[in-house]
Design an enzyme around this catalytic site. Structure first.
Site, mmCIF file in Angstrom:
data_model
loop_
_atom_site.group_PDB
_atom_site.id
_atom_site.type_symbol
_atom_site.label_atom_id
_atom_site.label_comp_id
_atom_site.label_asym_id
_atom_site.label_seq_id
_atom_site.Cartn_x
_atom_site.Cartn_y
_atom_site.Cartn_z
ATOM 1 C CE LYS A 1 3.094 -6.022 3.887
ATOM 2 N NZ LYS A 1 2.603 -4.826 4.591
ATOM 3 C CG ASP B 1 0.384 -4.073 1.986
ATOM 4 O OD1 ASP B 1 0.533 -5.018 2.789
ATOM 5 O OD2 ASP B 1 1.222 -3.161 1.855
ATOM 6 C CD GLU C 1 7.709 -0.437 7.833
ATOM 7 O OE1 GLU C 1 6.743 -1.117 7.448
ATOM 8 O OE2 GLU C 1 7.941 0.710 7.397
ATOM 9 C CG ASP D 1 -0.373 -0.094 2.512
ATOM 10 O OD1 ASP D 1 0.860 -0.211 2.598
ATOM 11 O OD2 ASP D 1 -1.118 -0.060 3.515
HETATM 12 O O1 KIV Z 1 3.565 -1.109 1.693
HETATM 13 C C1 KIV Z 1 4.742 -1.499 1.742
HETATM 14 O O2 KIV Z 1 5.574 -1.214 0.882
HETATM 15 C C2 KIV Z 1 5.137 -2.308 2.893
HETATM 16 C C3 KIV Z 1 6.591 -2.586 3.055
HETATM 17 C C4 KIV Z 1 7.294 -1.376 3.506
HETATM 18 C C5 KIV Z 1 6.827 -3.737 3.966
HETATM 19 O O3 KIV Z 1 4.314 -2.700 3.662
#
Ligand code: KIV
Length: 272
Positions: free
Chosen positions: A122, A92, A191, A53
């Protein structure tokens, strides 16, 4: 598809990621948001492509990840999936698509899987979303967790600083990692947390741990545009830049402008 430095060119599965952790083989993960970049990332041998995201920041220019919608994530994920042969594609779930309740979370999860054709999803968070994670897993959808600095909660944190330096937050993170692992998540992103905490979680849970700004782990993830040096203003300590594409692209585009304006382009060979 050759697969740069890749011995095993079969499609990556969640099961294979678990095997990689057991065999001590590191997992390489990067973001991608469109067909052309995804094809390059996949061809270079990345194991997992995250349709993050972070598209909200990188592609749309928003300050946070909060504005991106389910429809927009599906658009990006569909484009990525079309460019990928080997990597596992994880999408995501955007802010607001799974926090209301488990039923709405499962409905959105199923919609993303049906329309985007990605391999997994995710979600950010631990105990507070565990029932939703379990329901999505029960629907047959592989889930990757995300703990530590969870950008969808930036307005609660108030800063992008390192998380879980204090004992109470560190203990909650370890507890959440166990919950996600026991529920059956195939991986967990950690993270921006202290390296010692990442090391402890990697040791305590069987699930592959993917770090970003968390020191050594079972694998690493970076935002593609950051590691390629396209995003000039962003240089946190954890970021390694593998190219200076901002300079390369600016030079190339500047040369094109010069050539058009001077009449040098197109030349005799470049016309019909
Ligand atoms: O959205 C994203 O790019 C992420 C990564 C930073 C793990 O969640």
């Amino acid at each position: 598809m050759a697969g740069y430095l890749v011995e095993d060119t079969r499609k990556v599965t969640t099961h294979r990621l678990m095997e990689m952790k057991q065999q001590g083989k590191k997992i390489a993960m990067l973001t991608a948001y469109d067909f052309t970049m995804a094809r390059i990332v996949d061809g270079a041998g990345v194991d997992v492509i995250l349709v993050g995201d972070s598209a909200s920041n990188v592609m749309a220019g928003n300050l946070t990840t909060l504005p991106i919608t389910v429809d927009q994530m599906i658009y990006h994920a569909k484009s990525v999936v079309r460019g990928v042969q080997r990597a596992l594609v994880v999408c995501d779930m955007p802010f607001g698509s799974y926090q209301v309740n488990a039923t709405e979370g499962v409905q959105n999860a199923i919609r993303i899987m049906k329309e985007a054709h990605c391999d997994a999803l995710k979600l950010e968070g631990g105990e507070e979303i565990i029932e939703t994670v379990k329901r999505i897993l029960a629907a047959g959808i592989p889930v990757c967790g995300h703990l530590g600095l969870t950008p969808q909660s930036i307005n609660k944190f108030g800063t992008y600083a390192v998380r879980a330096r204090e004992e109470a937050e560190a203990e909650k993170l370890v507890h959440d990692a166990h919950l996600l692992s026991d529920a059956g998540c195939f991986a967990i992103v950690l993270e921006k947390i202290p390296a010692a905490l990442t090391e402890r979680v990697c040791r305590e849970v069987d699930t592959p741990i993917i770090g970003i700004g968390g020191g050594p782990a079972d694998g690493q993830v970076l935002v593609l545009h950051d590691m390629l040096g396209m995003n000039k203003g962003f240089s946190p300590k954890f970021l390694r830049r593998y190219a200076d594409l901002n300079a390369v692209m600016t030079d190339a585009i500047g040369q094109y402008v010069t050539d058009v304006k001077s009449g040098d382009f197109p030349n005799e060979e470049e016309k019909y």
